[in-house]
Design a protein around this motif. Sequence first.
Motif, PDB file in Angstrom:
ATOM      1  N   ARG A   1      -4.222   2.925   3.165  1.00 57.72           N
ATOM      2  CA  ARG A   1      -3.220   3.851   3.691  1.00 57.72           C
ATOM      3  C   ARG A   1      -1.822   3.448   3.216  1.00 57.72           C
ATOM      4  NH1 ARG A   1      -4.227   3.067   8.527  1.00 57.72           N
ATOM      5  NH2 ARG A   1      -5.890   4.636   8.730  1.00 57.72           N
ATOM      6  N   THR A   2      -1.565   2.129   3.209  1.00 60.45           N
ATOM      7  CA  THR A   2      -0.270   1.634   2.716  1.00 60.45           C
ATOM      8  C   THR A   2      -0.105   1.943   1.239  1.00 60.45           C
ATOM      9  OG1 THR A   2      -0.328  -0.124   4.365  1.00 60.45           O
ATOM     10  CG2 THR A   2       1.174  -0.407   2.489  1.00 60.45           C
ATOM     11  N   ALA A   3      -1.226   1.795   0.465  1.00 59.51           N
ATOM     12  CA  ALA A   3      -1.158   2.065  -0.970  1.00 59.51           C
ATOM     13  C   ALA A   3      -0.869   3.537  -1.240  1.00 59.51           C
ATOM     14  CB  ALA A   3      -2.471   1.659  -1.632  1.00 59.51           C
ATOM     15  N   VAL A   4      -1.483   4.424  -0.448  1.00 59.33           N
ATOM     16  CA  VAL A   4      -1.218   5.850  -0.630  1.00 59.33           C
ATOM     17  C   VAL A   4       0.247   6.166  -0.339  1.00 59.33           C
ATOM     18  CG1 VAL A   4      -1.738   8.146   0.293  1.00 59.33           C
ATOM     19  CG2 VAL A   4      -3.601   6.533  -0.183  1.00 59.33           C
ATOM     20  N   SER A   5       0.768   5.548   0.704  1.00 64.77           N
ATOM     21  CA  SER A   5       2.187   5.755   1.022  1.00 64.77           C
ATOM     22  C   SER A   5       3.078   5.261  -0.115  1.00 64.77           C
ATOM     23  CB  SER A   5       2.536   5.043   2.326  1.00 64.77           C
ATOM     24  OG  SER A   5       3.918   5.174   2.613  1.00 64.77           O
ATOM     25  N   THR A   6       2.719   4.126  -0.713  1.00 63.17           N
ATOM     26  CA  THR A   6       3.502   3.595  -1.838  1.00 63.17           C
ATOM     27  C   THR A   6       3.479   4.562  -3.013  1.00 63.17           C
ATOM     28  OG1 THR A   6       2.999   1.353  -1.108  1.00 63.17           O
ATOM     29  CG2 THR A   6       3.756   1.632  -3.377  1.00 63.17           C
ATOM     30  N   LEU A   7       2.272   5.135  -3.286  1.00 58.00           N
ATOM     31  CA  LEU A   7       2.174   6.088  -4.388  1.00 58.00           C
ATOM     32  C   LEU A   7       3.063   7.314  -4.155  1.00 58.00           C
ATOM     33  CD1 LEU A   7      -1.609   6.082  -5.339  1.00 58.00           C
ATOM     34  CD2 LEU A   7       0.302   5.333  -6.744  1.00 58.00           C
ATOM     35  N   ARG A   8       3.139   7.759  -2.920  1.00 60.60           N
ATOM     36  CA  ARG A   8       3.965   8.923  -2.636  1.00 60.60           C
ATOM     37  C   ARG A   8       5.445   8.643  -2.944  1.00 60.60           C
ATOM     38  NH1 ARG A   8       0.786   9.862   2.377  1.00 60.60           N
ATOM     39  NH2 ARG A   8      -0.588  11.649   1.990  1.00 60.60           N
ATOM     40  N   HIS A   9       5.872   7.428  -2.637  1.00 64.73           N
ATOM     41  CA  HIS A   9       7.293   7.128  -2.787  1.00 64.73           C
ATOM     42  C   HIS A   9       7.640   6.579  -4.176  1.00 64.73           C
ATOM     43  CE1 HIS A   9       6.846   7.250   1.646  1.00 64.73           C
ATOM     44  NE2 HIS A   9       8.134   7.653   1.636  1.00 64.73           N
ATOM     45  N   PHE A  10       6.758   5.809  -4.754  1.00 59.00           N
ATOM     46  CA  PHE A  10       7.094   5.133  -6.032  1.00 59.00           C
ATOM     47  C   PHE A  10       6.064   5.439  -7.114  1.00 59.00           C
ATOM     48  CE2 PHE A  10       8.434   2.464  -2.436  1.00 59.00           C
ATOM     49  CZ  PHE A  10       9.808   2.480  -2.618  1.00 59.00           C
ATOM     50  N   GLY A  11       5.398   6.574  -7.013  1.00 62.50           N
ATOM     51  CA  GLY A  11       4.364   6.879  -7.984  1.00 62.50           C
ATOM     52  C   GLY A  11       4.899   7.145  -9.379  1.00 62.50           C
ATOM     53  N   ASP A  12       6.219   7.389  -9.530  1.00 59.88           N
ATOM     54  CA  ASP A  12       6.746   7.656 -10.857  1.00 59.88           C
ATOM     55  C   ASP A  12       6.936   6.392 -11.675  1.00 59.88           C
ATOM     56  OD1 ASP A  12       8.588   6.768  -9.053  1.00 59.88           O
ATOM     57  OD2 ASP A  12      10.246   7.948  -9.898  1.00 59.88           O
ATOM     58  N   GLN A  13       6.809   5.213 -11.028  1.00 59.86           N
ATOM     59  CA  GLN A  13       6.965   3.940 -11.744  1.00 59.86           C
ATOM     60  C   GLN A  13       5.570   3.485 -12.206  1.00 59.86           C
ATOM     61  OE1 GLN A  13       9.096   1.094  -9.394  1.00 59.86           O
ATOM     62  NE2 GLN A  13      10.586   2.620  -8.631  1.00 59.86           N
ATOM     63  N   ALA A  14       5.436   3.269 -13.501  1.00 58.40           N
ATOM     64  CA  ALA A  14       4.133   2.950 -14.088  1.00 58.40           C
ATOM     65  C   ALA A  14       3.555   1.661 -13.539  1.00 58.40           C
ATOM     66  CB  ALA A  14       4.264   2.874 -15.611  1.00 58.40           C
ATOM     67  N   SER A  15       4.364   0.628 -13.408  1.00 57.80           N
ATOM     68  CA  SER A  15       3.851  -0.671 -12.946  1.00 57.80           C
ATOM     69  C   SER A  15       3.378  -0.587 -11.497  1.00 57.80           C
ATOM     70  CB  SER A  15       4.935  -1.739 -13.096  1.00 57.80           C
ATOM     71  OG  SER A  15       6.090  -1.378 -12.336  1.00 57.80           O
ATOM     72  N   VAL A  16       4.168   0.097 -10.673  1.00 62.70           N
ATOM     73  CA  VAL A  16       3.771   0.233  -9.256  1.00 62.70           C
ATOM     74  C   VAL A  16       2.517   1.080  -9.147  1.00 62.70           C
ATOM     75  CG1 VAL A  16       4.472   1.148  -7.017  1.00 62.70           C
ATOM     76  CG2 VAL A  16       6.123  -0.079  -8.460  1.00 62.70           C
ATOM     77  N   ARG A  17       2.476   2.160  -9.953  1.00 65.31           N
ATOM     78  CA  ARG A  17       1.300   3.033  -9.905  1.00 65.31           C
ATOM     79  C   ARG A  17       0.035   2.295 -10.313  1.00 65.31           C
ATOM     80  NH1 ARG A  17       3.269   6.648 -12.759  1.00 65.31           N
ATOM     81  NH2 ARG A  17       2.321   6.155 -14.767  1.00 65.31           N
ATOM     82  N   GLU A  18       0.117   1.490 -11.384  1.00 67.38           N
ATOM     83  CA  GLU A  18      -1.042   0.743 -11.862  1.00 67.38           C
ATOM     84  C   GLU A  18      -1.504  -0.275 -10.825  1.00 67.38           C
ATOM     85  OE1 GLU A  18      -4.086   0.095 -14.448  1.00 67.38           O
ATOM     86  OE2 GLU A  18      -2.491   1.597 -14.602  1.00 67.38           O
TER      87      GLU A  18
END
Length: 476
Positions: A282-299
């Motif tokens: 759930r935390t990871a999904v929230s991170t993707l919503r906010h910082f999904g445009d950053q490649a390193s964070v998304r990976e």
Amino acid sequence: MVRELALKFSIAALPVAIRLPLAAAGMIFFAAVASTQVALSVMARQTAQQTELLGQIYLDGLSAVLLPHVRAGDSEAARAALHNALSFHEGIVERQLAFVDARSAIVVAARGETVAPQAIPSEVATRVAGTISGRDGSAWFWRPLQTGSEAYGTVVARLDVSGFQRDRERLRWLLLAADLAFSGLCAVAGFFMVRRIQQPVALIAQRLYEAALGLPKPIEAAAMPVDKPSRLMFHAFNAMVHASREREDMLAHMAEQQRKADLGQLAAVIAHEVRNPLGGMRTAVSTLRHFGDQASVREETLGFLARGVDALGQVVDATLASYRPQADWRQLTRQDLDDLRLLVEADSRARGVRLMVEIDLPENVPVPALEVRQVLLNLLLNAIRATPRDGQVGLSARLEQASLVLKVSDTGEGMTRSVIRAYEAGLDEPGGPGLGIGIVIRLVERLNGRIGIEASPRAGTTVTLALPLQPEEQKP
């Protein structure tokens, strides 16, 4: 002898409900026939005594006629008296009459016109009085002719007693036929009477047999016997049936309660094991919503989600291993180990890990194939995922004394001390490596095996399993 044995075994093969009434009927028949035979024997003796008494009575009358002539010494008059006696026969027919004079040894005799003469029995000279039965239906009777102490001779009479004998035989056969008929009727009545007496016991036996087959049924009130002991026995049986049903209902209720408790425990375990991975995901999904445009964070976040999905799969695998029914037992074969190699090769190639397999086993090994496959699959997947690219994972199998020794090694960073303690102590602590550790612990314990772990940061990890071979008599 053979017929007796055949009869014995044929009767023994009959059910008790038939044998007991037959025995009672046979005893009644034997007792009735035996008592009648005793009565016939007594009657025959009495008839013989009556015949002898009748002959003596006849001699009494004959003696009274002869005595005056014998005293006077008139033989012709004595002979005429004997001939006159032959002329009168109402009921008793005289065949021969004689008087043996004791003083002159003269025999004065007379006989019927159509009667063949017979010699006077020699016993007349040796016995004072007596009776001898002949084969032609006649009988000899004799007695001394005397007054006071003076004896004049012996009066002898041969009488026709065939009519008495025929009547006696006729009566004997009539009584025998009546006895057989009456005894047969009594035996048949006794048979059905004993069968009727046996009915309560037979009904109880039938219901006990049905109860042994799992179909206990109480006895209906209409089938209750009249006598008190049998009625008490039926009431006791019905009480036993009701108690048995109550016990079955209680066991079913307890089984249902246990099933609910097991389901609750299973749900609690799954909730506990699933909650942590779900929280992280759930935390990871929230991170993707906010910082999904950053490649390193998304990976990094996608990798975390993949590991979370893997952790959930591990929980499902461990739960299935603990609660699903066991399959039929079969031996481990070399083909099972080859199948394992094929199962993990795809994962090892995808991760760039070399797989080295060294098998030194006969074609069949007496250990449970399915459990060993499951343990090795989980250990190999753990080892492959713990090994970096270009690393190596090894599997070796050999027999040592009465055990199958399996080794799974990797060139990863080595297990931590907490994981090693979990393996060695049989624990499945939350937050550990998780992938298959619960399955490995339970299956190895089920196989009565031992686990040995060697781990270091430079040499990786080697897990050694020692599983005892199962002789034929120990196989499930």
